[in-house]
Design a protein around this motif. Sequence first.
Motif, PDB file in Angstrom:
ATOM      1  N   ASP A 189       5.674   0.567   8.486  1.00  0.00           N
ATOM      2  CA  ASP A 189       5.411   1.954   8.117  1.00  0.00           C
ATOM      3  C   ASP A 189       6.186   2.851   9.081  1.00  0.00           C
ATOM      4  O   ASP A 189       5.885   2.882  10.275  1.00  0.00           O
ATOM      5  CB  ASP A 189       3.908   2.228   8.224  1.00  0.00           C
ATOM      6  N   ASP A 200      -0.726  -3.098  12.322  1.00  0.00           N
ATOM      7  CA  ASP A 200      -0.718  -2.729  10.906  1.00  0.00           C
ATOM      8  C   ASP A 200      -0.298  -3.910  10.043  1.00  0.00           C
ATOM      9  O   ASP A 200      -0.927  -4.221   9.027  1.00  0.00           O
ATOM     10  CB  ASP A 200       0.221  -1.539  10.711  1.00  0.00           C
ATOM     11  N   LYS A 255      -5.543   3.388   6.221  1.00  0.00           N
ATOM     12  CA  LYS A 255      -4.821   2.565   5.253  1.00  0.00           C
ATOM     13  C   LYS A 255      -5.504   1.226   4.966  1.00  0.00           C
ATOM     14  O   LYS A 255      -5.515   0.758   3.825  1.00  0.00           O
ATOM     15  CB  LYS A 255      -3.401   2.280   5.762  1.00  0.00           C
ATOM     16  N   LEU A 301      -1.257   9.508   3.230  1.00  0.00           N
ATOM     17  CA  LEU A 301      -1.952   8.348   3.794  1.00  0.00           C
ATOM     18  C   LEU A 301      -2.908   7.743   2.772  1.00  0.00           C
ATOM     19  O   LEU A 301      -3.006   6.516   2.661  1.00  0.00           O
ATOM     20  CB  LEU A 301      -2.718   8.754   5.046  1.00  0.00           C
ATOM     21  N   SER A 304      -0.930   5.716   0.326  1.00  0.00           N
ATOM     22  CA  SER A 304      -0.598   4.409   0.902  1.00  0.00           C
ATOM     23  C   SER A 304      -1.820   3.503   0.890  1.00  0.00           C
ATOM     24  O   SER A 304      -1.718   2.300   0.616  1.00  0.00           O
ATOM     25  CB  SER A 304      -0.084   4.573   2.332  1.00  0.00           C
ATOM     26  N   ARG A 305      -2.964   4.061   1.210  1.00  0.00           N
ATOM     27  CA  ARG A 305      -4.204   3.281   1.206  1.00  0.00           C
ATOM     28  C   ARG A 305      -4.466   2.662  -0.170  1.00  0.00           C
ATOM     29  O   ARG A 305      -4.824   1.485  -0.274  1.00  0.00           O
ATOM     30  CB  ARG A 305      -5.381   4.155   1.621  1.00  0.00           C
TER      31      ARG A 305
END
Length: 337
Positions: A189, A200, A255, A301, A304-305
């Motif tokens: 990311d 991540d 995320k 965000l 993306s989650r």
Amino acid sequence: MATVLLSVVTWNSADCIEACLRSALAQTYADFELWVIDNASADDTRARVAVLAATDARLRLHALPENTGFCGGHNYALDRTATEFVLLVNPDIEMAPDYLARAVAAMGPDARIGTVCGLLVQSSEADPRIDSAGLVRLSGGRYGLRLHGQRLSEVGPLGPVEVAGADGALPLLRRRCIDDLRVEGSFFDPRFFAHKEDWDVAWRGELYGWRTLFEPACRALHPRQFIPVNLAVRRRLGGAIKADAVKNQWLLLVKNTPAGQVATMLTQALPRQLFILGYLLLFERTSLRALRYVWQHRRDLLASRRLVQQRAAQHWPAPPPAAPSQHAPLSAVESVV
């Protein structure tokens, strides 16, 4: 024998890059290409790399016009190559000659092993302190360096074992895993820039059903200096790094926390985050911009989650690989040696 990409991202790394690259070029596993992606270094990193590149055709220098961070530099290499395996190499790493050969062998026939990480030690003394032996999962959406700071003699015999994730300093990644873990086209990311991006990846890999194997026969030297949880060290760090350390923890939580674990995660994470907020208000107000960033980019965000959680719901097996795409072209301002 599978071809492996060794990806090294540099930024003002002149003091260590030659030793790193010599250890890479000395690997007994010979079928590899070595890319150095330089993030607009102001020292003579590029000149030192260019000298070595002139002596070995496997080494190529990619000089970027701006600092894209650890994440952007490695994404640059991943987006332009298609090797079966990729070894991400920190510029302050010195590998044993058989590191790559042992790591590739450890991948073995198990298609669920997406990452292999080795034993990183802090010095070349007879009984060194361990830098990392993979990652260990902590509460509140955090990870730690497994066995960090312990003497090798203190931990007893080490064998191959599955771990929570791989430290970003020297992981070998399966290309199928890299492509499966991409979100909105990116493996790392880019919002993380250069901190906790390995957390991540570890969390996302776990959600998707990938395994990470620690293989102690893979050994390398890594005298780590950046440990921001140490307040004495933290006070000496630049403002951007400290803000990223705060921002990226919230990116991780937003995320990757599954819907069914949100309440538990808040219970675990909130006390620490409130303590951090108090610390920032009292001693490090410049890092409050991290929280402002999270709020301002909340819609991105959350988008993306949704993608992460949709893929996580499938778990394993990984979806079939997409048809190969054309490598991204070099821009007119990027140079390759």
